[in-house]
Design an enzyme around this catalytic site. Structure first.
Site, PDB file in Angstrom:
ATOM      1  N   GLN A 184       2.364   9.771   1.479  1.00  0.00           N
ATOM      2  CA  GLN A 184       3.653   9.595   1.719  1.00  0.00           C
ATOM      3  C   GLN A 184       4.646   9.563   0.257  1.00  0.00           C
ATOM      4  O   GLN A 184       6.348   9.890   0.867  1.00  0.00           O
ATOM      5  CB  GLN A 184       4.001   7.818   2.426  1.00  0.00           C
ATOM      6  CG  GLN A 184       2.975   6.969   3.076  1.00  0.00           C
ATOM      7  CD  GLN A 184       2.993   5.349   2.510  1.00  0.00           C
ATOM      8  OE1 GLN A 184       1.972   5.000   2.518  1.00  0.00           O
ATOM      9  NE2 GLN A 184       4.327   5.347   2.874  1.00  0.00           N
ATOM     10  N   HIS A 233      -3.275   6.645   6.902  1.00  0.00           N
ATOM     11  CA  HIS A 233      -1.871   7.806   6.534  1.00  0.00           C
ATOM     12  C   HIS A 233      -2.534   9.074   5.767  1.00  0.00           C
ATOM     13  O   HIS A 233      -2.667  10.506   6.009  1.00  0.00           O
ATOM     14  CB  HIS A 233      -1.548   7.644   5.276  1.00  0.00           C
ATOM     15  CG  HIS A 233      -0.249   6.455   5.384  1.00  0.00           C
ATOM     16  ND1 HIS A 233       0.808   6.840   5.829  1.00  0.00           N
ATOM     17  CD2 HIS A 233       0.421   4.833   5.846  1.00  0.00           C
ATOM     18  CE1 HIS A 233       1.867   6.393   6.250  1.00  0.00           C
ATOM     19  NE2 HIS A 233       1.417   4.817   6.009  1.00  0.00           N
ATOM     20  N   CYS A 255       5.790   0.068   7.172  1.00  0.00           N
ATOM     21  CA  CYS A 255       5.439   0.780   6.519  1.00  0.00           C
ATOM     22  C   CYS A 255       6.647   1.931   5.782  1.00  0.00           C
ATOM     23  O   CYS A 255       7.412   1.507   6.473  1.00  0.00           O
ATOM     24  CB  CYS A 255       5.003   2.246   7.567  1.00  0.00           C
ATOM     25  SG  CYS A 255       4.167   3.425   6.632  1.00  0.00           S
ATOM     26  N   LEU A 256       6.412   1.975   4.469  1.00  0.00           N
ATOM     27  CA  LEU A 256       7.581   2.543   3.427  1.00  0.00           C
ATOM     28  C   LEU A 256       7.930   3.462   4.337  1.00  0.00           C
ATOM     29  O   LEU A 256       8.740   3.784   3.475  1.00  0.00           O
ATOM     30  CB  LEU A 256       6.906   2.182   2.103  1.00  0.00           C
ATOM     31  CG  LEU A 256       6.334   1.315   1.450  1.00  0.00           C
ATOM     32  CD1 LEU A 256       6.171   1.327   0.275  1.00  0.00           C
ATOM     33  CD2 LEU A 256       7.467   0.068   1.479  1.00  0.00           C
ATOM     34  N   HIS A 276      -4.880   0.917   7.644  1.00  0.00           N
ATOM     35  CA  HIS A 276      -3.200   2.084   7.119  1.00  0.00           C
ATOM     36  C   HIS A 276      -3.452   2.153   6.581  1.00  0.00           C
ATOM     37  O   HIS A 276      -3.223   3.596   6.725  1.00  0.00           O
ATOM     38  CB  HIS A 276      -2.255   0.907   7.538  1.00  0.00           C
ATOM     39  CG  HIS A 276      -0.956   1.080   7.275  1.00  0.00           C
ATOM     40  ND1 HIS A 276      -0.161   0.465   7.769  1.00  0.00           N
ATOM     41  CD2 HIS A 276      -0.135   1.856   6.483  1.00  0.00           C
ATOM     42  CE1 HIS A 276       1.409   1.454   8.131  1.00  0.00           C
ATOM     43  NE2 HIS A 276       1.314   2.393   7.175  1.00  0.00           N
ATOM     44  N   GLU A 277      -3.265   2.541   5.504  1.00  0.00           N
ATOM     45  CA  GLU A 277      -3.428   3.995   4.382  1.00  0.00           C
ATOM     46  C   GLU A 277      -4.530   4.435   4.260  1.00  0.00           C
ATOM     47  O   GLU A 277      -3.565   5.835   4.501  1.00  0.00           O
ATOM     48  CB  GLU A 277      -3.927   3.098   3.541  1.00  0.00           C
ATOM     49  CG  GLU A 277      -3.221   1.331   2.341  1.00  0.00           C
ATOM     50  CD  GLU A 277      -1.844   2.189   2.367  1.00  0.00           C
ATOM     51  OE1 GLU A 277      -0.955   3.677   2.187  1.00  0.00           O
ATOM     52  OE2 GLU A 277      -0.070   0.874   3.430  1.00  0.00           O
ATOM     53  N   GLY A 282       0.748  -1.382  -0.220  1.00  0.00           N
ATOM     54  CA  GLY A 282      -0.090   0.291  -0.107  1.00  0.00           C
ATOM     55  C   GLY A 282       0.990   1.295  -0.352  1.00  0.00           C
ATOM     56  O   GLY A 282       1.864   1.268   0.497  1.00  0.00           O
TER      57      GLY A 282
HETATM   58 CO    CO Z   1       2.515   3.493   5.749  1.00  0.00          CO
END
Ligand code: CO
Length: 187
Positions: free
Chosen positions: A52, A149, A103-104, A145-146, A47
């Site tokens: 991000q 964000h 998380c990226l 999670h997304e 995701g």
């Molecule tokens: Co994340």
């Protein structure tokens, strides 16, 4: 298409509630959506939300985990790709489950987070078409999670306990002795 830079928590954009996307704006965002999909895949993520990549927009891409056959081989085309625009969680199960997330934007770390086991999401797709989706398990976790964000929330805000946060190295070292069942989703 291009691989975009993924920002980290030092950048305040990650902490801002993102702006709704208008229908006209969405038409101009198609190249960004393609770049986000490419960036997510290049980073082996499941995701990626627009904040991000430094864009404060209510837009994210999700690609579900693959399914495996009895021999442990990945089933081709068993991953589903979603582009979600102005998504909202309109229902969530009372049942919650603990799971390990990454998380990226927080590379190299994982933590335990409790999420609703199932959610219903009302969203638009990349063409502005309204959709109502229902997910459970890991896919429901990725969507939660997304969507967090898009509200400036990171998984580190929701750890089951402050100490349930590890470097990937620590986590996998300990985990080898425990169980191979647990899955880490990097999103
Ligand atoms: Co994340």
């Amino acid at each position: 298409m291009a691989i975009l830079d993924i920002i980290t928590p030092e950048n305040p954009i990650l902490r801002q509630p993102a702006e709704p996307v208008s229908r006209d704006q969405l038409k101009t965002l198609q190249p960004l959506i393609d770049d986000m999909i490419e960036t997510m895949r290049a980073a082996n993520g499941v995701g990626l939300a627009a904040p991000q990549v430094g864009r404060s927009l209510r837009l994210a891409v999700v690609e579900t985990l693959p399914q495996y056959d009895d021999d442990g081989d990945e089933i081709p085309d068993s991953r589903d790709l979603f582009v979600i625009v102005n998504p909202e969680i309109v229902w969530q199960s009372r049942k919650e489950e603990d799971g390990i997330e990454g998380c990226l934007s927080i590379p190299g770390y994982v933590g335990e987070v409790s999420r609703h086991y199932a959610v219903r999401v009302q969203t638009q797709n990349r063409y502005g078409k309204k959709q109502r989706l229902k997910f459970n398990g890991w896919t429901a976790r990725i969507f939660q999670h997304e969507i967090d964000h898009l509200n400036g929330i990171l998984f580190t805000d929701k750890l089951t306990a402050p100490e349930n946060y590890w470097t990937e190295e620590e986590y996998y070292k300990d985990d080898e002795e425990e169980s191979a069942e647990r899955v880490v989703s990097a999103d």
